[in-house]
Design an enzyme around this catalytic site. Structure first.
Site, PDB file in Angstrom:
ATOM      1  N   ASN A   9      30.175 -13.491  26.870  1.00 32.14           N
ATOM      2  CA  ASN A   9      29.825 -14.817  27.465  1.00 32.14           C
ATOM      3  C   ASN A   9      30.924 -15.361  28.331  1.00 32.14           C
ATOM      4  OD1 ASN A   9      29.230 -17.612  28.173  1.00 32.14           O
ATOM      5  ND2 ASN A   9      29.028 -18.435  26.104  1.00 32.14           N
ATOM      6  N   TRP A  10      31.065 -15.367  29.579  1.00 31.80           N
ATOM      7  CA  TRP A  10      32.109 -15.448  30.613  1.00 31.80           C
ATOM      8  C   TRP A  10      32.385 -16.868  30.568  1.00 31.80           C
ATOM      9  CZ3 TRP A  10      31.752 -11.644  35.279  1.00 31.80           C
ATOM     10  CH2 TRP A  10      31.883 -10.532  34.785  1.00 31.80           C
ATOM     11  N   LYS A  11      31.337 -17.804  30.263  1.00 24.93           N
ATOM     12  CA  LYS A  11      31.760 -19.195  30.380  1.00 24.93           C
ATOM     13  C   LYS A  11      32.087 -19.467  31.863  1.00 24.93           C
ATOM     14  CE  LYS A  11      32.402 -19.693  25.586  1.00 24.93           C
ATOM     15  NZ  LYS A  11      33.187 -20.441  24.195  1.00 24.93           N
ATOM     16  N   HIS A  97      23.676 -23.034  23.939  1.00 22.74           N
ATOM     17  CA  HIS A  97      25.096 -22.934  23.734  1.00 22.74           C
ATOM     18  C   HIS A  97      25.761 -24.313  23.166  1.00 22.74           C
ATOM     19  CE1 HIS A  97      29.353 -21.881  23.627  1.00 22.74           C
ATOM     20  NE2 HIS A  97      28.974 -20.673  23.636  1.00 22.74           N
ATOM     21  N   GLU A  99      28.493 -25.566  23.760  1.00 22.26           N
ATOM     22  CA  GLU A  99      29.205 -26.409  24.624  1.00 22.26           C
ATOM     23  C   GLU A  99      28.181 -27.043  25.679  1.00 22.26           C
ATOM     24  OE1 GLU A  99      31.406 -23.040  26.195  1.00 22.26           O
ATOM     25  OE2 GLU A  99      32.626 -22.790  24.175  1.00 22.26           O
ATOM     26  N   GLU A 169      26.721 -19.382  16.110  1.00 26.61           N
ATOM     27  CA  GLU A 169      28.119 -19.447  16.651  1.00 26.61           C
ATOM     28  C   GLU A 169      28.681 -21.037  15.821  1.00 26.61           C
ATOM     29  OE1 GLU A 169      28.937 -17.445  20.618  1.00 26.61           O
ATOM     30  OE2 GLU A 169      28.132 -19.595  21.033  1.00 26.61           O
ATOM     31  N   GLY A 175      36.412 -20.211  20.166  1.00 25.11           N
ATOM     32  CA  GLY A 175      37.925 -20.394  20.826  1.00 25.11           C
ATOM     33  C   GLY A 175      39.043 -20.975  20.139  1.00 25.11           C
ATOM     34  N   SER A 215      35.381 -16.559  18.208  1.00 19.89           N
ATOM     35  CA  SER A 215      36.632 -15.633  17.904  1.00 19.89           C
ATOM     36  C   SER A 215      36.392 -14.265  17.572  1.00 19.89           C
ATOM     37  CB  SER A 215      37.417 -16.356  17.026  1.00 19.89           C
ATOM     38  OG  SER A 215      38.037 -17.769  17.387  1.00 19.89           O
ATOM     39  N   GLY A 236      33.154 -14.710  23.625  1.00 19.96           N
ATOM     40  CA  GLY A 236      33.651 -15.715  24.907  1.00 19.96           C
ATOM     41  C   GLY A 236      35.193 -15.119  24.909  1.00 19.96           C
ATOM     42  N   GLY A 237      36.139 -15.333  24.803  1.00 19.07           N
ATOM     43  CA  GLY A 237      37.521 -15.007  25.173  1.00 19.07           C
ATOM     44  C   GLY A 237      37.983 -13.635  25.517  1.00 19.07           C
TER      45      GLY A 237
HETATM   46  P1  13P Z   1      35.172 -17.085  21.743  1.00 19.42           P
HETATM   47  O1  13P Z   1      34.796 -15.769  21.411  1.00 19.42           O
HETATM   48  O2  13P Z   1      36.131 -17.493  22.795  1.00 19.42           O
HETATM   49  O3  13P Z   1      35.555 -18.001  20.189  1.00 19.42           O
HETATM   50  O4  13P Z   1      33.713 -17.826  22.058  1.00 19.42           O
HETATM   51  C1  13P Z   1      32.535 -17.782  21.476  1.00 19.42           C
HETATM   52  C2  13P Z   1      31.400 -18.318  22.355  1.00 19.42           C
HETATM   53  O5  13P Z   1      31.393 -19.651  22.589  1.00 19.42           O
HETATM   54  C3  13P Z   1      30.606 -17.152  22.648  1.00 19.42           C
HETATM   55  O6  13P Z   1      29.410 -17.834  23.191  1.00 19.42           O
END
Ligand code: 13P
Length: 254
Positions: A9-11, A97, A99, A169, A175, A215, A236-237
């Site tokens: 997930n590149w966000k 998600h 967010e 999640e 994050g 994470s 994500g990251g």
């Molecule tokens: P991180 O891997 O950066 O914690 O993000 C997780 C996430 O929200 C994937 O959708």
């Protein structure tokens, strides 16, 4: 075995040039993917076509959108419809998600509509659920997540839920560098599977891929993905770094 999935997930990250470099670097690496494995890239809307073109012809590798509208079409400035995504021959869409639930106020009810319109356009949702820190601290995470699933997904048929993809999640692990322990992940994933088993039976529950997100990195992926009810991750990251995400893909259960 149900599908084991490494989903990036590149966000809202990367320029187009950086995105292309990342995909090219990943394509140069050898990945141990078999027919039960999928790598999925949930990219920002403007990158769907260029990333799809770079991945063209690769087996088991797909592009996903990070969201779609609950509405069919019309005067919704800035929104993207499921029909538009289908017209790009997209197969996957991340929905719900945390967010988007937080910043765009997406409710379980609205997400039920997004799931329906996505599926009506041959898109497989990657449906996200997960509790905030205060719920985890109160110890009520199981009923919280159960309610998210019931209110957004329990109107679906057993057939529609067969092979469905859920991403658990925990918001406190996103994050933050604070990963759920593999025991905490397994416990919640088993609970989620049980929620589906009670309603739809064992065959449906066993067919659902439940990804862990929060994470995930190369250093912890093998242990987390090794849990019996964890079928990969939504990352994500660490998905923004080619070496990290390559190692995460290669950490999927064989
Ligand atoms: P991180 O891997 O950066 O914690 O993000 C997780 C996430 O929200 C994937 O959708």
């Amino acid at each position: 075995m149900r599908k084991q999935i490494a989903a990036a997930n590149w966000k809202m990250n990367l320029s187009l040039q950086q995105a292309e470099e990342l995909i090219k670097a990943l394509l140069e690496t050898n990945h141990e993917l078999n027919t039960q494995h999928l790598a999925v890239f949930a990219v920002p809307f403007p990158y769907i076509i260029p990333v799809k073109q770079l991945l063209n012809g690769r087996q088991n590798v797909f592009v996903a959108a990070q969201n779609c509208s609950a509405n069919k079409n019309g005067a919704y400035t800035g929104e993207t419809s499921a029909e538009m995504l289908q017209s790009l021959a997209l197969k996957y869409v991340v929905l719900g998600h945390s967010e988007r639930r937080e910043y765009n106020h997406e409710t379980n009810e609205e997400l039920a509509k997004k799931v329906d319109i996505a599926m009506a356009h041959q898109l497989h949702p990657i449906f996200c659920c997960g509790e905030p820190l205060q719920i985890r601290e109160a110890g009520t995470q199981n009923s919280y997540v159960e309610q998210q699933l019931k209110e957004s997904l329990f109107h679906l048929s057993a057939e529609q839920l067969t092979g469905f993809i859920i991403a658990y999640e925990p918001i406190w692990a996103i994050g933050t560098g604070k990963t759920a322990s593999s025991e905490q992940a397994q416990e919640m994933h088993a609970h989620i599977r049980n929620v589906f088993e009670k309603q739809y039976g064992k065959a449906v529950a066993d067919s659902i891929s439940i990804l862990y997100g929060g994470s995930v990195k190369a250093a912890n992926a093998v242990e987390i993905f090794g849990q019996p009810d964890v079928d990969g991750g939504l990352v994500g990251g660490a998905s923004l770094v080619a070496t990290e995400f390559s190692a995460i893909i290669n950490s999927l259960k064989k």
